[in-house]
Design a protein around this motif. Structure first.
Motif, PDB file in Angstrom:
ATOM      1  N   LEU A  33       0.825  -1.205   0.000  1.00 57.09           N
ATOM      2  CA  LEU A  33       0.000   0.000   0.000  1.00 57.09           C
ATOM      3  C   LEU A  33       0.861   1.258   0.000  1.00 57.09           C
ATOM      4  O   LEU A  33       0.581   2.225  -0.726  1.00 57.09           O
ATOM      5  N   VAL A  34       1.907   1.236   0.831  1.00 57.75           N
ATOM      6  CA  VAL A  34       2.825   2.385   0.851  1.00 57.75           C
ATOM      7  C   VAL A  34       3.497   2.546  -0.515  1.00 57.75           C
ATOM      8  O   VAL A  34       3.631   3.667  -1.040  1.00 57.75           O
ATOM      9  N   LEU A  35       3.907   1.420  -1.107  1.00 59.63           N
ATOM     10  CA  LEU A  35       4.548   1.472  -2.419  1.00 59.63           C
ATOM     11  C   LEU A  35       3.604   2.032  -3.474  1.00 59.63           C
ATOM     12  O   LEU A  35       3.990   2.869  -4.291  1.00 59.63           O
ATOM     13  N   ILE A  36       2.319   1.549  -3.444  1.00 58.66           N
ATOM     14  CA  ILE A  36       1.333   2.036  -4.406  1.00 58.66           C
ATOM     15  C   ILE A  36       1.090   3.530  -4.216  1.00 58.66           C
ATOM     16  O   ILE A  36       0.950   4.294  -5.180  1.00 58.66           O
ATOM     17  N   THR A  37       1.033   3.978  -2.935  1.00 59.24           N
ATOM     18  CA  THR A  37       0.799   5.400  -2.659  1.00 59.24           C
ATOM     19  C   THR A  37       1.909   6.259  -3.234  1.00 59.24           C
ATOM     20  O   THR A  37       1.651   7.259  -3.932  1.00 59.24           O
ATOM     21  N   PHE A  38       3.148   5.877  -2.953  1.00 59.45           N
ATOM     22  CA  PHE A  38       4.272   6.659  -3.475  1.00 59.45           C
ATOM     23  C   PHE A  38       4.340   6.569  -4.994  1.00 59.45           C
ATOM     24  O   PHE A  38       4.683   7.554  -5.667  1.00 59.45           O
ATOM     25  N   SER A  39       3.999   5.386  -5.540  1.00 58.17           N
ATOM     26  CA  SER A  39       3.999   5.255  -6.998  1.00 58.17           C
ATOM     27  C   SER A  39       2.938   6.159  -7.617  1.00 58.17           C
ATOM     28  O   SER A  39       3.176   6.793  -8.652  1.00 58.17           O
ATOM     29  N   SER A  40       1.761   6.225  -6.972  1.00 59.24           N
ATOM     30  CA  SER A  40       0.691   7.081  -7.478  1.00 59.24           C
ATOM     31  C   SER A  40       1.103   8.552  -7.434  1.00 59.24           C
ATOM     32  O   SER A  40       0.834   9.313  -8.371  1.00 59.24           O
ATOM     33  N   LEU A  41       1.739   8.941  -6.317  1.00 61.59           N
ATOM     34  CA  LEU A  41       2.208  10.324  -6.225  1.00 61.59           C
ATOM     35  C   LEU A  41       3.253  10.624  -7.294  1.00 61.59           C
ATOM     36  O   LEU A  41       3.260  11.705  -7.895  1.00 61.59           O
ATOM     37  N   PHE A  42       4.106   9.651  -7.528  1.00 65.99           N
ATOM     38  CA  PHE A  42       5.143   9.839  -8.553  1.00 65.99           C
ATOM     39  C   PHE A  42       4.508   9.984  -9.943  1.00 65.99           C
ATOM     40  O   PHE A  42       4.885  10.859 -10.731  1.00 65.99           O
ATOM     41  N   ILE A  43       3.527   9.105 -10.220  1.00 69.64           N
ATOM     42  CA  ILE A  43       2.849   9.175 -11.519  1.00 69.64           C
ATOM     43  C   ILE A  43       2.088  10.485 -11.657  1.00 69.64           C
ATOM     44  O   ILE A  43       2.106  11.127 -12.719  1.00 69.64           O
ATOM     45  N   ALA A  44       1.416  10.898 -10.545  1.00 68.82           N
ATOM     46  CA  ALA A  44       0.663  12.159 -10.602  1.00 68.82           C
ATOM     47  C   ALA A  44       1.599  13.339 -10.854  1.00 68.82           C
ATOM     48  O   ALA A  44       1.256  14.271 -11.592  1.00 68.82           O
ATOM     49  N   ARG A  45       2.767  13.287 -10.262  1.00 64.56           N
ATOM     50  CA  ARG A  45       3.711  14.399 -10.415  1.00 64.56           C
ATOM     51  C   ARG A  45       4.327  14.423 -11.808  1.00 64.56           C
ATOM     52  O   ARG A  45       4.538  15.491 -12.388  1.00 64.56           O
ATOM     53  N   ASN A  46       4.608  13.262 -12.339  1.00 68.62           N
ATOM     54  CA  ASN A  46       5.322  13.191 -13.610  1.00 68.62           C
ATOM     55  C   ASN A  46       4.412  13.038 -14.829  1.00 68.62           C
ATOM     56  O   ASN A  46       4.898  13.145 -15.948  1.00 68.62           O
ATOM     57  N   THR A  47       3.124  12.764 -14.599  1.00 72.64           N
ATOM     58  CA  THR A  47       2.215  12.605 -15.732  1.00 72.64           C
ATOM     59  C   THR A  47       1.014  13.528 -15.623  1.00 72.64           C
ATOM     60  O   THR A  47       0.765  14.344 -16.522  1.00 72.64           O
ATOM     61  N   THR A  48       0.275  13.421 -14.513  1.00 73.89           N
ATOM     62  CA  THR A  48      -0.944  14.209 -14.385  1.00 73.89           C
ATOM     63  C   THR A  48      -0.662  15.699 -14.331  1.00 73.89           C
ATOM     64  O   THR A  48      -1.353  16.494 -14.984  1.00 73.89           O
ATOM     65  N   LYS A  49       0.324  16.077 -13.557  1.00 82.38           N
ATOM     66  CA  LYS A  49       0.619  17.506 -13.424  1.00 82.38           C
ATOM     67  C   LYS A  49       1.003  18.149 -14.756  1.00 82.38           C
ATOM     68  O   LYS A  49       0.486  19.224 -15.086  1.00 82.38           O
ATOM     69  N   PRO A  50       1.870  17.546 -15.563  1.00 82.49           N
ATOM     70  CA  PRO A  50       2.156  18.141 -16.878  1.00 82.49           C
ATOM     71  C   PRO A  50       0.927  18.226 -17.770  1.00 82.49           C
ATOM     72  O   PRO A  50       0.769  19.197 -18.523  1.00 82.49           O
ATOM     73  N   ILE A  51       0.041  17.223 -17.688  1.00 85.12           N
ATOM     74  CA  ILE A  51      -1.161  17.260 -18.519  1.00 85.12           C
ATOM     75  C   ILE A  51      -2.058  18.417 -18.101  1.00 85.12           C
ATOM     76  O   ILE A  51      -2.616  19.135 -18.943  1.00 85.12           O
ATOM     77  N   ILE A  52      -2.213  18.605 -16.790  1.00 82.28           N
ATOM     78  CA  ILE A  52      -3.008  19.735 -16.303  1.00 82.28           C
ATOM     79  C   ILE A  52      -2.385  21.054 -16.747  1.00 82.28           C
ATOM     80  O   ILE A  52      -3.085  22.006 -17.126  1.00 82.28           O
ATOM     81  N   TYR A  53      -1.061  21.104 -16.716  1.00 77.88           N
ATOM     82  CA  TYR A  53      -0.360  22.309 -17.160  1.00 77.88           C
ATOM     83  C   TYR A  53      -0.637  22.585 -18.639  1.00 77.88           C
ATOM     84  O   TYR A  53      -0.898  23.725 -19.034  1.00 77.88           O
ATOM     85  N   LEU A  54      -0.618  21.523 -19.453  1.00 78.82           N
ATOM     86  CA  LEU A  54      -0.883  21.688 -20.887  1.00 78.82           C
ATOM     87  C   LEU A  54      -2.331  22.089 -21.134  1.00 78.82           C
ATOM     88  O   LEU A  54      -2.619  22.902 -22.020  1.00 78.82           O
ATOM     89  N   LEU A  55      -3.256  21.528 -20.342  1.00 78.81           N
ATOM     90  CA  LEU A  55      -4.658  21.917 -20.481  1.00 78.81           C
ATOM     91  C   LEU A  55      -4.845  23.395 -20.148  1.00 78.81           C
ATOM     92  O   LEU A  55      -5.605  24.105 -20.814  1.00 78.81           O
ATOM     93  N   GLY A  56      -4.150  23.850 -19.100  1.00 75.58           N
ATOM     94  CA  GLY A  56      -4.207  25.273 -18.760  1.00 75.58           C
ATOM     95  C   GLY A  56      -3.652  26.146 -19.877  1.00 75.58           C
ATOM     96  O   GLY A  56      -4.177  27.231 -20.150  1.00 75.58           O
ATOM     97  N   ALA A  57      -2.591  25.666 -20.528  1.00 77.58           N
ATOM     98  CA  ALA A  57      -2.001  26.424 -21.639  1.00 77.58           C
ATOM     99  C   ALA A  57      -2.971  26.535 -22.802  1.00 77.58           C
ATOM    100  O   ALA A  57      -3.110  27.598 -23.419  1.00 77.58           O
ATOM    101  N   THR A  58      -3.669  25.422 -23.128  1.00 85.80           N
ATOM    102  CA  THR A  58      -4.640  25.480 -24.225  1.00 85.80           C
ATOM    103  C   THR A  58      -5.804  26.401 -23.881  1.00 85.80           C
ATOM    104  O   THR A  58      -6.341  27.086 -24.762  1.00 85.80           O
ATOM    105  N   GLU A  59      -6.198  26.415 -22.594  1.00 85.35           N
ATOM    106  CA  GLU A  59      -7.268  27.322 -22.177  1.00 85.35           C
ATOM    107  C   GLU A  59      -6.837  28.773 -22.363  1.00 85.35           C
ATOM    108  O   GLU A  59      -7.621  29.621 -22.812  1.00 85.35           O
TER     109      GLU A  59
END
Length: 429
Positions: free
Chosen positions: A134-160
């Motif tokens: 569970l701890v591994l999944i949590t840190f993995s999720s945070l890592f994925i969110a930081r390295n994937t989700t956050k850039p996508i949100i940034y790009l969506l903001g740029a298109t807006e």
């Protein structure tokens, strides 16, 4: 294996019996199987204990704990077992003779506490492993969110921001597909910005070029109006020329002001508290003659006062432009309806016609500068009307909404905040 051994004892007994020798089956079986469990028991078909061994030692006249239902079930030909709270396993095995009758029951008792201890250890390991996972999944999720989700949100903001014509550079230090997408957005933003600036510069240049000939037309019209003393009809015509020249001059001034919009914000517009309902009624009255000349009925639905903070000249031009479009793209015998209403903290003007309408895929583009719909060839136009209206309305903190269906007409709504519903800023002009 114990069952097979017991049956072998029975077989030996039958052979000895055939030879005239008598053997004790329970005793022989007990001697053979006494070490197969903590306790070994043998019962006959009457559920009587006929043999007992404890820890590999044969015990006579013992009185152990007996589970009769366990023995009864075994005598019916079923394997039967019971586990006590002290973690002892009582396992009963039916033993059949040569006639396939259940003659004996072999039961062994085994301490299985070690098995529970192993299960507890396995359970602890699983809990620790699950917690670690569970701890591994949590840190993995945070890592994925930081390295994937956050850039996508940034790009969506740029298109807006791009959609609002805010072409800020998109910076992402990545070499993957997201980095390539950011580079593509940057190139697209640069091209769009150049295109929009070209359009705005063109409008500004045309406006400047028209000022001089319009000034000459206005001057000659004024001269003719002042010099005509004899013919009242001519004097009326010359007066109309002067008025139209003044209107065109104001229009050019507004276009120049629009070009200034591109470099300044809404605070540079000279606004005042205005009744939008009265303004719409006044503009409609000025446009009524043009509608009647084309055989179109112009209806104005009375509405209650709706005070907004706008530039009356620019807003009247925007309303007149929308009514003119409704007349221009409608056929004789139809009607154009102007309605002012108040909803929540907004004032709304709706100009609804029964004209040719707009294709659904073109509705998002009709407010762009110089864009003309494919079916707009029936009337002359520059493609600037709606874009100018959009600029005027947005600089007054409002929005322009276009709803249309091809062949059924178009409804254009001007939505403005009511006076006092947004923070008034200091005007510079």
């Amino acid at each position: 294996m114990s069952e097979l051994s017991f049956r072998e004892v029975l077989a030996n007994h039958e052979r000895s019996k055939a030879e005239g020798q008598v053997t004790n089956v329970p005793r022989s079986a007990l001697e053979t199987l006494k070490a197969t469990g903590k306790e070994v028991r043998i019962y006959d078909r009457n559920q009587k204990l006929v043999g007992l061994a404890v820890n590999g030692i044969i015990v006579k006249d013992g009185h152990p704990l007996i589970f009769k239902d366990n023995i009864e079930n075994a005598l019916q030909g079923n394997y039967s077992y019971k586990v006590t709270d002290s973690k002892l396993l009582y396992f009963a095995v039916p033993i059949q003779d040569m006639y396939y009758q259940n003659s004996y029951v072999f039961e062994f008792v085994e301490d299985i506490s070690y098995f529970y201890a192993i299960l507890d250890q396995i359970r602890s390991i699983l809990f620790v492993g699950a917690g670690g996972f569970l701890v591994l999944i949590t840190f993995s999720s945070l890592f994925i969110a930081r390295n994937t989700t956050k850039p996508i949100i940034y790009l969506l903001g740029a298109t807006e921001k791009f959609s609002n014509q805010q072409f800020q550079p998109v910076t992402m230090n990545r070499k993957d597909e997201l980095g390539m997408l950011a580079d593509g957005l940057n190139r697209m933003g640069i091209q769009l910005n150049h295109y929009i600036q070209y359009q705005k510069q063109f409008v500004s240049n045309v406006s400047h070029e028209l000022k001089t000939p319009l000034a000459a037309i206005r001057g000659f019209s004024q001269y003719l109006h002042e010099e005509e003393k004899k013919d009242p009809e001519l004097q009326k015509i010359y007066s109309h020329l002067v008025q139209e020249s003044d209107r065109l001059t104001r229009l050019i001034d507004e276009l120049l002001l629009l070009s200034r919009f591109d470099k300044a914000g809404p605070e540079e517009i000279d606004t005042e508290r205005t009744d939008l309902s009265e303004l719409a009624h006044r503009v409609a009255a000025e446009m009524r003659l043009k509608a009647e000349d084309k055989g179109i009925t112009l209806e104005v639905k009375p509405g209650k006062a709706a005070f907004v903070e706008v530039n009356p000249l620019l807003m009247s031009h925007a309303i007149a432009n929308l009514i003119d479009n409704a007349i221009k793209y409608s056929d004789a015998g139809t009607r154009v309806r102007i309605e002012t209403s108040v909803r929540q903290k907004e004032a709304v003007i709706q100009i609804r016609d029964q004209g040719i309408g707009i294709n659904e895929d073109e509705i998002p583009r009709v407010q762009e500068r110089f864009y003309r719909a494919r079916n707009a060839n029936s009337a002359k136009g520059s493609g600037l009307g709606l874009s100018i209206c959009k600029e005027i309305v947005e600089k007054c903190n409002g929005s322009l909404v276009v709803e249309s269906e091809k062949g059924s007409g178009t409804t254009v709504s001007i939505v403005l905040p009511l006076f006092g519903s947004y923070k008034t800023v200091t005007r510079l002009l």
